[in-house]
Scaffold this active site. Structure first.
Site, short mmCIF file in Angstrom:
data_model
loop_
_atom_site.label_atom_id
_atom_site.label_comp_id
_atom_site.label_asym_id
_atom_site.label_seq_id
_atom_site.Cartn_x
_atom_site.Cartn_y
_atom_site.Cartn_z
CD GLU A 2 -5.94 1.12 1.83
OE1 GLU A 2 -5.69 0.03 2.36
OE2 GLU A 2 -6.76 1.26 0.91
CB SER B 219 -8.87 -1.35 4.09
OG SER B 219 -9.19 -2.66 3.66
NE ARG C 233 -4.10 -1.80 0.26
CZ ARG C 233 -4.13 -3.08 -0.18
NH1 ARG C 233 -3.10 -3.59 -0.82
NH2 ARG C 233 -5.20 -3.83 -0.01
P1 FAD Z 1 -8.55 8.71 -5.63
O1 FAD Z 1 -9.29 8.38 -4.38
O2 FAD Z 1 -9.18 9.67 -6.58
O3 FAD Z 1 -7.08 9.24 -5.25
C1 FAD Z 1 -6.26 8.50 -4.37
C2 FAD Z 1 -4.90 9.24 -4.25
O4 FAD Z 1 -4.22 9.20 -5.49
C3 FAD Z 1 -5.05 10.73 -3.92
O5 FAD Z 1 -3.95 11.11 -3.10
C4 FAD Z 1 -4.95 11.41 -5.27
O6 FAD Z 1 -4.46 12.74 -5.19
C5 FAD Z 1 -3.97 10.51 -6.00
N1 FAD Z 1 -4.19 10.42 -7.46
C6 FAD Z 1 -5.32 9.95 -8.07
N2 FAD Z 1 -5.12 9.92 -9.41
C7 FAD Z 1 -3.87 10.39 -9.64
C8 FAD Z 1 -3.09 10.60 -10.81
N3 FAD Z 1 -3.55 10.31 -12.05
N4 FAD Z 1 -1.83 11.11 -10.68
C9 FAD Z 1 -1.35 11.41 -9.45
N5 FAD Z 1 -2.04 11.23 -8.31
C10 FAD Z 1 -3.28 10.71 -8.40
N6 FAD Z 1 -7.65 -0.69 -2.61
C11 FAD Z 1 -6.85 -1.77 -2.70
O7 FAD Z 1 -5.63 -1.62 -2.84
N7 FAD Z 1 -7.35 -3.03 -2.66
C12 FAD Z 1 -8.66 -3.27 -2.52
O8 FAD Z 1 -9.08 -4.42 -2.49
C13 FAD Z 1 -9.55 -2.15 -2.42
N8 FAD Z 1 -10.87 -2.34 -2.26
C14 FAD Z 1 -11.70 -1.27 -2.15
C15 FAD Z 1 -13.07 -1.51 -2.00
C16 FAD Z 1 -13.95 -0.44 -1.90
C17 FAD Z 1 -15.42 -0.71 -1.73
C18 FAD Z 1 -13.46 0.89 -1.98
C19 FAD Z 1 -14.41 2.05 -1.92
C20 FAD Z 1 -12.10 1.13 -2.12
C21 FAD Z 1 -11.20 0.05 -2.20
N9 FAD Z 1 -9.81 0.23 -2.34
C22 FAD Z 1 -8.98 -0.85 -2.47
C23 FAD Z 1 -9.24 1.59 -2.33
C24 FAD Z 1 -9.28 2.28 -3.73
O9 FAD Z 1 -10.16 1.62 -4.59
C25 FAD Z 1 -7.89 2.33 -4.37
O10 FAD Z 1 -6.98 3.00 -3.53
C26 FAD Z 1 -7.91 3.02 -5.73
O11 FAD Z 1 -6.67 2.85 -6.38
C27 FAD Z 1 -8.21 4.50 -5.62
O12 FAD Z 1 -8.40 5.00 -6.93
P2 FAD Z 1 -9.11 6.36 -7.21
O13 FAD Z 1 -8.97 6.66 -8.66
O14 FAD Z 1 -10.48 6.37 -6.67
O15 FAD Z 1 -8.16 7.35 -6.39
N1 EPU Z 2 -11.05 -10.04 10.33
C1 EPU Z 2 -11.73 -10.04 11.52
N2 EPU Z 2 -12.77 -9.18 11.65
C2 EPU Z 2 -13.16 -8.31 10.68
C3 EPU Z 2 -12.44 -8.31 9.46
C4 EPU Z 2 -11.38 -9.19 9.30
O1 EPU Z 2 -11.42 -10.81 12.42
O2 EPU Z 2 -14.10 -7.56 10.90
C5 EPU Z 2 -9.92 -11.00 10.17
C6 EPU Z 2 -10.41 -12.38 9.69
O3 EPU Z 2 -9.65 -13.35 10.35
C7 EPU Z 2 -10.05 -12.38 8.22
C8 EPU Z 2 -8.81 -11.50 8.18
O4 EPU Z 2 -9.01 -10.52 9.18
O5 EPU Z 2 -9.80 -13.67 7.76
C9 EPU Z 2 -8.57 -10.83 6.84
O6 EPU Z 2 -9.75 -10.16 6.41
P1 EPU Z 2 -10.05 -9.95 4.85
O7 EPU Z 2 -9.81 -11.19 4.10
O8 EPU Z 2 -11.40 -9.31 4.75
O9 EPU Z 2 -8.93 -8.98 4.40
P2 EPU Z 2 -8.37 -7.64 5.05
O10 EPU Z 2 -6.99 -7.88 5.55
O11 EPU Z 2 -9.34 -7.06 6.00
C10 EPU Z 2 -7.20 -6.86 2.85
C11 EPU Z 2 -7.07 -5.57 2.10
C12 EPU Z 2 -8.27 -5.37 1.20
C13 EPU Z 2 -8.34 -6.53 0.22
C14 EPU Z 2 -8.47 -7.83 1.00
C15 EPU Z 2 -8.46 -9.05 0.10
C16 EPU Z 2 -5.72 -4.06 3.41
C17 EPU Z 2 -5.68 -2.86 4.29
N3 EPU Z 2 -6.92 -4.45 3.02
O12 EPU Z 2 -8.30 -6.71 3.74
O13 EPU Z 2 -8.08 -4.17 0.47
O14 EPU Z 2 -9.44 -6.38 -0.65
O15 EPU Z 2 -7.37 -7.94 1.94
O16 EPU Z 2 -7.18 -9.26 -0.38
O17 EPU Z 2 -4.67 -4.59 3.08
C18 EPU Z 2 -8.45 -1.82 0.59
O18 EPU Z 2 -7.22 -1.70 0.60
O19 EPU Z 2 -9.22 -0.84 0.59
C19 EPU Z 2 -9.02 -3.16 0.60
C20 EPU Z 2 -10.33 -3.39 0.65
#
Ligand code: FAD
Ligand code: EPU
Length: 368
Positions: free
Chosen positions: A364, A268, A194
């Protein structure tokens, strides 16, 4: 006209100099007092003092050359993608530049390897779907992550055993001071969990304009992550291809994560903390059910969701702010929450996790 070769030997996706005048985008314009509610997944109803969309490199150059960017200073502009990793805690008293360039091109193939370049303004999941439909493997585990292509390197997005760095080749970014285009290699991006150089010393200094991925026509699917294995088994798929893995990930995400269209959130809110092996061992003595995974070197990654849940926060709600009922790592806006209220909740969660476990949770989400 021959396309202009980029420094990495590949070709830029969109060279505005190749477009006939009639196809050029409308002039770059800055508008005032724009609501950002539709542009952030927490649905914070804040206003930006100035707002503009950049669709071409000409728009970016015009913004720089006109002095409009300099006017608001280094901290007076914000690059916005899909707004899915941002929490606005106040109106923004500067210029929001929303990156909206489009285009996807596969432009170099060698045996099974394919190089694909996507413009920063492309929707991430749309791009992953395009790759899967073309049979280009590597990104399928990252299906359905919200946001745009240009943001994927910023925090090295990751899910279900894959990070974007695993398929990343290079990116092109525009220096917001000089307008110069710079190519960043994978090493120069300094990817980590991240994290990247764009969250550190280059934060806010460049617009990422396009990203090139190294994909594979004959990819080995990554299905080691337990939930994917289980989902494929439920679907009775024994020999999955990349579209099966993509569908499995989509199903898992639909079942586990709240849809931001229905419930404001940014995924997250905190990173999973990475701690020393020794510290994790001691913690495990006191908390035998601690959820942890091996990380690089002598490090251990702790499940922040577990730590937060143990502190009693899961399903917590106070007015419009809360902690998701089935994923404690996700903070939610139940309607008309203010960003400052969500931030207060985040601080309370950090304090209680620290008091109970001695672990500092790092946010994050980008706080504005
Ligand atoms: P924004 O929110 O618009 O911007 C994020 C940052 O990047 C800001 O600091 C912005 O200034 C900068 N930025 C954006 N575009 C540019 C550009 N072109 N050039 C320079 N800087 C820029 N993330 C994960 O890693 N794994 C996940 O599984 C995951 N699951 C998610 C699930 C949900 C439901 C949600 C809502 C979010 C999740 N995220 C996850 C977080 C998010 O989707 C990612 O961080 C994504 O890459 C953000 O993209 P964005 O275009 O919306 O960025
Ligand atoms: N858990 C709990 N309670 C909760 C949630 C999670 O006990 O309420 C424990 C469980 O044991 C579970 C473990 O945590 O098995 C891991 O949970 P999960 O698989 O949901 O993954 P996570 O670590 O919570 C991360 C990423 C997600 C990504 C998933 C799947 C980060 C900060 N988050 O979540 O990314 O989608 O793994 O790979 O690394 C994001 O970055 O926004 C994001 C959604």
């Amino acid at each position: 006209m021959q396309p202009q070769a980029a420094k990495n030997g590949l070709y830029p996706v969109q060279s505005p100099f190749q477009l006939p005048i009639s196809l050029c985008q409308p002039m770059f314009t800055i508008i005032e007092n724009v609501s950002l509610r539709a542009y952030n997944s927490f649905h914070m109803d804040v206003k930006s003092r100035y707002y503009a969309e950049v669709k071409s490199t000409e728009d970016v150059h015009e913004a720089i050359e006109s002095g409009k960017l300099a006017k608001f200073g280094e901290n007076g502009h914000l690059i916005l993608g899909g707004g899915s990793n941002i929490l606005f805690t106040r109106d923004y008293d500067g210029l929001v530049l929303r990156v909206s360039n489009k285009g996807i091109e596969s432009h170099f193939e060698e045996h099974d390897t394919v190089f694909v370049t996507a413009s920063a303004g492309e929707n991430w999941h749309g791009f992953v779907t395009w790759c899967v439909d073309h049979g280009y493997g590597g990104l399928e585990n990252l299906s359905l992550i919200p946001g745009n292509v240009g943001s994927c390197p910023i925090q090295n997005i990751g899910a279900y055993g894959v990070e974007v760095k695993d398929c990343f080749h290079s990116l092109e970014a525009i220096d917001l001071k000089t307008g110069e285009v710079r190519v960043f290699s994978k090493e120069e991006c300094r990817f980590d969990y991240r994290d990247s150089i764009f969250k550190q010393e280059l934060k806010g200094k460049y617009i990422i304009w396009s990203v090139t991925f190294k994909l594979n026509r004959n990819a080995q699917v990554q299905i080691e992550y337990g939930a994917i294995k289980q989902e494929l088994s439920d679907l009775e798929i024994d020999y999955p291809g990349i579209s099966d893995v993509s569908q499995a990930v989509i199903n898992i995400r639909h079942s586990k994560l709240p849809d931001p269209e229905k419930l404001g959130n940014a995924g997250s809110f905190f990173k999973n903390p990475v701690v020393d092996l020794k510290f994790a061992g001691k913690l495990k003595e006191s908390f035998p059910n601690l959820v942890s995974y091996p990380a690089n070197g002598d490090k251990v990654k702790l499940a922040a969701g577990w730590l937060i849940e143990q502190c009693g926060w899961k399903g917590f709600r106070d007015g419009y702010v809360g902690v998701h009922e089935s994923q404690a790592l996700i903070l939610v806006n139940y309607g008309n929450a203010k960003g400052s209220e969500l931030l207060t909740l985040a601080h309370k969660i950090q304090n209680s996790v620290y008091d109970r476990f001695g672990v500092k949770l790092e946010m994050e989400v980008n706080i504005i």
